[in-house]
Scaffold this active site. Structure first.
Site, mmCIF file in Angstrom:
data_model
loop_
_atom_site.group_PDB
_atom_site.id
_atom_site.type_symbol
_atom_site.label_atom_id
_atom_site.label_comp_id
_atom_site.label_asym_id
_atom_site.label_seq_id
_atom_site.Cartn_x
_atom_site.Cartn_y
_atom_site.Cartn_z
ATOM 1 C CB ALA A 84 -1.540 26.594 20.949
ATOM 2 C CG HIS B 45 4.490 24.344 15.069
ATOM 3 N ND1 HIS B 45 4.732 23.130 15.664
ATOM 4 C CD2 HIS B 45 4.235 25.208 16.073
ATOM 5 C CE1 HIS B 45 4.651 23.260 16.982
ATOM 6 N NE2 HIS B 45 4.343 24.507 17.260
ATOM 7 C CB CYS C 170 -5.534 23.866 19.213
ATOM 8 S SG CYS C 170 -5.458 25.602 19.709
ATOM 9 N NE ARG D 119 5.746 28.633 23.523
ATOM 10 C CZ ARG D 119 6.810 28.440 22.760
ATOM 11 N NH1 ARG D 119 7.296 29.421 22.036
ATOM 12 N NH2 ARG D 119 7.392 27.260 22.696
#
Lengths: 508, 479
Positions: free
Chosen positions: B63, B193, B60, B94
Site C-alpha cells: 500500500a 515508502h 502494508c 487514491r
C-alpha cells in the site's frame, strides 16, 4: 484569481479555470511526453479491430479485471452471522483493504481483524499470531463467533487453521467451547464468490459437523455475495413471510451493513442467529440464490441429507416465478395471492414501458450469477444483450449463458466472455458497441472512453449512494431495476434531443 | 491545559487499557499518552509491529509503495504482481489526479495485475512476468516504463523479479523497476515508502543523473505531494507565482522524465516527509542538493513555508513570496471572516497516516478549531518530535490506535469533528459525531495552497454545521 470566499470552487471546477489550464500547458515541457499526434494516433488505434486482436492475444497480462479475491467474500459472508467477527489470518494490509472496499460500497463501517503476520511469521509460521489474535479479538470485541479466513501469506507458507485454532484453545486464548469457524481462502484460486462459498460452508460446518440431523419443514436460503444485500435480504424475508414458510437466511448481513445514525455505533447488528445456524442442519432443503457462490456449501448440505437447489441471481418475472415455484414445491405451500398481485404489477409496468426498452442493445459485466440473471431480465424487457462478460465466469457458466441466449430471439446478438477483463470489454465495445452498459462503478471508464451510458446495478458501486438499500430480487426488485434502466435511457434521450429541441417531448 | 483535563485523559487511557489482556495492555500502554508541554516528543513509542486481533487501521508495504509512492507516476505501467486482490482494492482509490489519456499514455486509474493462479505459486511467476512485459509493450506501447509491485507471495516463493526486470529493461530500453514491497515486510505502509524510495534511487534517479538538462537558478522539485484531488497543482501555482521553476513533481501527476530529473534541482521541497524523506537525503548526500520541509495547509503555515523556501534564494524570489502572500491575503481574510465565527471553539480529533496529524493542525488553528487528540498510523519517532510544535499541552496522543481505542476516545471526548480515514468515517458518524476523511479529502480537495484552504474550510464547516446532526435523536425519546 479563481477562488473566492463567496463561491468556493473545488476540484471539479477549479482546474478548468484559465490559471490552472495554463499551469497544465506549461507543465508539459517538463513531462517528456510523446508528441500529441502520436498520442492521438494510439488513442484512435485502441478502438480498432486490429487492436482488439492484439488485446485478445494477451495470455499473461490482466487489465482491469472485474473480480476480487477470496477473503473479501469470506469477510462479507462472516458479516452475515450474529455477533460474528470477521478475522483474517495473514498480513494486515489485506484486512485494511477488505474493510475499505466494502465500506466504500455500503457507506457503512466494516469491522474485521487481522493477525498482522510479518516477516518473522513468514519464517516461523503464524501460530503465535493466531493465538494472540484470537485472545485479543475475543476479549476486546466480545464476539459470539469468530470467522477465520486466510490471506496469501498464510496460504503460501501453509498454516493449518484447524490445528492453530486448536492450539489457541489449548493455550487458553479462547474458551474451549467458544465457536470459531474457519475457511482456507487462497487469493490465487477462484475469486470473492468462492471465498463467500467457503466461509458460509465453514460456519455451517462449525455447527453441523458433529450434530445429528432431525429433519424439519424449514428451508435455508443462501443469498450469495450481493452488493444489494440490504434491500434484497429484506425483500426476501418479506416474500417468505408472505408465503408463511419457516426459513433461515444463511449469512444475512442486511443489518450489519445498514445500522442507524442515532448516537450509538453498533459494531455488530443483526445477522443469522447462531441458534438458527445450528438448527439449519435440520432443514428440509437449502436453496442458493447464486449458484457460483455456493457450490461447496450445497454439496455439504446435500451430504447432510438436505434437498438443494440453486438459481442465478433471480431478477425479473420468470426467474422470480421459478424461485417461488421452487419454494412452493419444497414446502407444499401455494404461491400466495399477494405475490401473484405483485407479479401482475411488474408485468404491468413492463408493458407500460416496453416501447422505450424494446430492441435496445446492452452489454453486461459482473459476477457470473448476476450477468446471467441480468441478461435474462433484459431479454424479458425486450432488450438485446450484446457482450456478456464475467471475469470470474467458468466454462460451465459459458454453457449456461449460451443456452439462455440461444433459446431466446432477443439473445441472437449475445456473445459470452468468461475470464476476460474490462480492457477486453473496451475492445469489444469499441468494435461491436451496444447502446448501454450494465455493471459496477468500474464501468465508468468505459462510459467515458466510448460514450456508452453506464447503468450501475451490481457491486461495487462507489460513486453513487444507497442503491443497495433497495431490492433487485423478486417482482418488487424487478420494478426497481426496470426504473433504473428506464431512467437512464430516457435521461440520455433528453440530453440528446435537447441539442436540437426536436423530439424533446414532455410526455414519453 | 488544566491539570484536571490532563488527569481525565490519563484516566481514559487507563480505562481503555483495562479491556485488553494483560500482555496486550502492557504493549499498547507505550503507544498512548497525554502530551506534556516542553517534552521533546509526544511520549509514545512508534513504528512497532501491530498487535494481532486488535483491529489496527494500518495497511502494508505494498500500500505504501504502490498505493502511495509509485502508483501516481502516470506514464508508467504499474504491475500489481501476484494475486488479483491487492491491485483490485487499491484500484483508482487514491484520487491521484493526472493529465493524460487513460490506457494510451497514462495508467494511474487502471488495475494491471498478473492475477496469479495456483500454478504460478507452485512453479513461480518469473516467466509470466517476462511475458507480461512483452504484452504491455504490445498493448500499451507508449508506456515510458514499468514497475513491478510485489505482493506477499512473490517474496515467499523465491521469484527473481530483479533478474527479469534487468533482462527485459535491456530488451525494451525502458525503466523497469522491481519493487520488493511484499505486504508482510515491515510493520505498516512506512517500509513500503522506504523501499519505493530506494528503488526510485537505484533504477531511475541515479541512472539518469548523467542526462543533460538546461537548468536555471530557480529550479525546484516538489517531493511527497501525490496530487490528491489536485493538491500538487494548487501548490505548484504558488511556487511558480513566486518565481520558482518546478521541474518535477514527485509523484503526483509525475512522469518518468520528471523522476529522472531528481538530481537537477537547486532545492528539493518536501511535503510528506514521512514517505519521501529518504530520497531527499540521498539527493543531498550524492548530489549536494539541499532540501526543506514545507507545509501548505492553512494560511499561517503557507506564508511561513513560502518565506522559508524563499530564504534559500535571492531577493527576486523573496519579493515573489511576499507578493504571493499579499495577493492571497484578501482571499484568506474573506474565508476566515465567513467561516471562523461558525467554527471557533470547536474541538477536533485526528488520526491519519504519517504527516497530516501534525501538518493540518495549524490550518485548524487558523479557523479557531482546537486539536484535542492526534495520532499516526505509521509515523516514526522523528515525526512525533516534529509534532510537538503543532500541538498543545494535554493533547491526547495515540500511535497505531486500534478501532476499539479510537471509538472509546471519541465516545468519551465527544469532539465536534473527527478527521481520519474511510474505515473510521461511518462508525463515527453513527455516534452523531461529524467526520471528514483526511486521506482522500472525502472526495473533495485540493486542500493544499490558498485555493485549497478555501475548500478545506468550506468542507469543515459543512461537516460540523450540517443540519443532519440535529436529527440523530428521535424527538419522542427523552434527552
Amino acid at each position: 484569481m479563481p477562488q473566492s470566499a463567496e463561491k468556493i470552487l473545488d476540484h471539479s471546477k477549479l482546474f478548468n479555470e484559465p490559471e490552472y489550464q495554463k499551469l497544465f500547458e506549461d507543465k508539459k515541457q517538463f513531462e517528456g511526453c510523446h508528441p500529441e499526434e502520436l498520442v492521438a494516433a494510439q488513442a484512435a488505434h485502441i478502438n480498432t479491430w486490429e487492436y482488439r486482436e492484439k488485446n485478445f492475444a494477451r495470455e499473461a497480462l490482466t487489465v482491469n479485471p472485474a473480480k476480487a479475491c477470496q477473503p473479501l467474500g469470506a469477510v462479507f459472508a462472516a458479516a452475515g452471522f450474529e455477533h460474528t467477527l470477521p478475522f483474517n489470518h495473514g498480513s494486515q494490509g489485506c484486512t485494511a483493504y477488505f474493510r475499505s472496499h466494502l465500506t466504500r460500497h455500503f457507506k457503512e463501517p466494516c469491522p474485521a481483524v487481522s493477525t498482522s503476520m510479518t516477516e518473522d511469521a513468514a519464517v516461523f509460521g503464524g501460530l503465535q499470531n493466531m493465538i494472540d489474535g484470537l485472545q485479543n479479538a475475543y476479549q476486546v470485541y466480545k464476539p459470539k463467533l469468530i470467522a477465520v479466513s486466510t490471506t496469501c501469506i498464510a496460504e503460501v507458507i501453509g498454516d493449518d487453521l484447524n490445528a492453530f485454532i486448536g492450539k489457541a484453545r489449548e493455550k487458553g486464548a479462547i474458551p474451549e467451547d467458544f465457536p470459531v469457524a474457519y475457511a482456507h481462502t487462497p487469493s490465487f484460486v477462484g475469486s470473492h464468490v468462492v471465498g463467500y462459498d467457503l466461509m458460509v460452508k465453514g460456519v455451517l460446518s462449525c455447527f453441523w459437523d458433529k450434530a445429528e440431523r432431525t429433519p424439519t419443514a424449514k428451508i435455508n436460503i443462501i443469498p450469495g455475495f450481493d452488493g444489494y444485500v440490504v434491500g434484497n435480504n429484506r425483500e426476501l424475508k418479506r416474500i417468505l413471510g408472505e408465503f408463511g414458510v419457516e426459513f433461515t437466511i444463511m449469512a444475512d448481513s442486511s443489518d450489519f451493513f445498514d445500522t442507524p445514525t442515532d448516537g450509538t455505533y453498533r459494531m455488530f447488528d443483526g445477522g443469522t442467529k447462531l441458534t438458527d445456524v445450528a438448527e439449519g442442519l435440520n432443514a428440509k432443503a437449502t436453496i442458493s440464490l447464486q449458484q457460483y457462490c455456493s457450490t461447496k456449501t450445497l454439496e455439504y448440505a446435500q451430504s447432510k441429507g438436505q434437498d438443494v437447489a440453486s438459481f442465478h441471481y433471480p431478477m425479473g418475472v420468470s426467474a422470480t416465478d421459478e424461485l417461488l415455484m421452487k419454494i412452493s414445491e419444497i414446502t407444499g405451500k401455494p404461491v400466495p395471492a399477494t405475490l401473484e398481485r405483485e407479479r401482475g404489477r411488474l408485468v404491468d409496468a413492463m408493458a407500460d414501458s416496453s416501447a422505450w426498452l424494446h430492441g435496445k442493445t446492452v452489454s453486461i459485466f459482473g459476477d457470473p450469477d448476476f450477468v446471467y440473471g441480468m441478461a435474462r431480465f433484459a431479454m424479458e424487457l425486450g432488450m438485446e444483450p450484446v457482450h456478456c462478460l464475467s471475469t470470474n465466469g467458468t466454462k460451465e457458466w459459458v454453457a449456461q449463458m449460451d443456452e439462455l441466449l440461444k433459446g431466446n430471439s432477443y439473445g441472437a446478438k449475445g456473445q459470452v466472455w468468461a475470464g476476460k477483463d474490462l480492457w477486453h470489454m473496451r475492445s469489444l465495445l469499441a468494435t461491436e458497441p451496444s447502446e448501454f452498459l450494465i455493471g459496477s462503478s468500474y464501468g465508468k471508464y468505459l462510459e467515458k472512453d466510448l460514450g456508452i451510458p453506464l447503468i450501475r446495478l451490481t457491486f461495487p458501486i462507489f460513486d453513487r449512494h444507497h442503491h443497495h438499500r433497495f431490492p433487485t430480487f423478486g417482482y418488487q426488485g424487478g420494478l426497481r431495476v426496470l426504473v433504473t434502466i428506464l431512467d437512464k435511457i430516457l435521461d440520455v434521450l433528453d440530453v440528446e434531443t435537447a441539442k436540437t429541441g426536436i423530439s424533446y417531448d414532455l410526455v414519453r | 491545559m488544566s491539570l484536571d483535563v490532563k488527569e481525565e485523559r490519563k484516566a481514559l487511557i487507563e480505562e481503555v487499557l483495562k479491556e485488553y489482556p494483560e500482555k496486550t495492555a502492557k504493549k499498547r500502554a507505550k503507544h498512548l499518552n497525554v502530551y506534556e508541554e516542553g517534552k521533546p516528543d509526544c511520549g509514545v513509542k512508534s513504528n512497532i509491529k501491530s498487535i494481532p486481533g486488535v483491529m489496527t487501521v494500518r495497511g502494508c508495504a505494498y500500500a505504501g509503495a504502490k498505493g502511495v509512492v509509485w502508483g501516481p507516476v502516470k506514464d508508467m505501467v504499474h504491475i500489481s504482481h501476484g494475486p488479483v486482490g491487492c491491485g483490485h482494492y487499491s484500484w483508482s482509490q487514491r484520487r491521484n489526479y493526472v493529465n493524460g489519456t487513460m490506457g494510451v499514455d497514462s495508467w494511474v486509474t487502471m488495475q494491471i495485475t498478473s492475477d496469479f493462479q495456483e500454478k504460478d505459486i507452485v512453479f513461480g511467476g518469473d516467466k509470466k512476468l517476462e511475458k507480461m512485459i512483452d504484452e504491455i509493450e504490445s498493448v500499451f506501447p507508449l508506456n515510458k516504463g514499468i514497475s513491478v509491485m510485489s505482493e506477499c507471495p512473490i517474496g515467499l516463493i523465491g521469484d527473481d523479479i530483479e533478474a527479469v526486470s534487468k533482462k527485459k529493461a535491456k530488451e525494451i530500453g525502458k525503466v523497469i523497476a522491481p519493487v520488493r514491497c511484499e505486504g508482510f515486510r515491515g510493520v505498516s505502509q512506512s517500509l513500503g515508502h522506504h523501499i519505493a524510495n530506494d528503488v526510485m534511487r537505484d533504477y531511475v534517479v541515479d541512472k539518469a543523473a548523467g542526462k543533460e538538462f538546461d537548468g536555471t537558478p530557480y529550479d525546484v522539485v516538489i517531493v511527497g505531494d501525490y496530487n490528491i484531488g489536485g493538491d500538487a497543482w494548487a501548490s505548484r501555482i504558488l511556487l511558480e507565482e513566486m518565481g520558482l521553476r518546478v521541474i518535477a513533481q514527485w509523484s503526483g501527476d509525475a512522469s518518468v522524465a520528471e523522476m529522472e530529473r531528481g538530481s537537477k534541482a537547486k532545492l528539493n521541497l518536501i511535503h510528506c516527509y514521512r514517505s519521501m524523506n529518504y530520497i531527499c537525503r540521498h539527493m543531498e548526500e550524492k548530489y549536494g542538493i539541499p532540501w526543506t520541509e514545507y507545509n501548505f495547509f492553512g494560511p499561517s503555515q503557507i506564508a511561513k513555508s513560502l518565506r522559508s523556501i524563499a530564504a534559500h534564494f535571492d531577493d527576486k524570489i523573496k519579493e515573489g513570496a511576499e507578493r504571493v502572500i499579499a495577493k492571497y491575503q484578501p482571499l484568506v481574510d474573506a474565508v476566515i471572516a465567513k467561516y471562523r465565527p461558525r467554527l471557533e471553539g470547536k474541538r477536533i480529533m485526528l488520526y491519519v497516516g504519517g504527516l497530516r496529524p501534525r501538518h493540518v493542525s495549524d490550518a485548524y488553528g487558523d479557523l479557531g478549531i482546537e486539536v484535542i487528540g492526534t495520532g499516526y498510523e505509521f509515523a516514526h519517532n522523528d515525526d512525533y518530535q516534529r509534532t510537538t510544535e503543532h500541538i498543545k499541552d494535554g493533547t491526547l496522543v495515540y500511535d497505531d490506535v486500534s478501532e476499539f481505542e479510537l471509538e472509546k476516545f471519541i465516545e468519551k471526548l465527544r469532539p465536534d469533528l473527527v478527521g481520519s480515514g474511510i474505515k473510521e468515517k461511518y462508525g463515527t458518524q453513527k455516534m452523531g459525531v461529524p467526520f471528514r476523511q483526511l486521506h482522500s479529502w472525502d472526495y473533495s480537495g485540493p486542500y493544499h495552497g490558498y485555493d485549497g484552504f478555501a475548500i478545506f474550510t468550506r468542507d469543515m464547516d459543512l461537516a460540523v454545521n450540517n443540519p443532519v446532526w440535529s436529527l440523530t435523536k428521535a424527538p419522542w425519546k427523552a434527552a
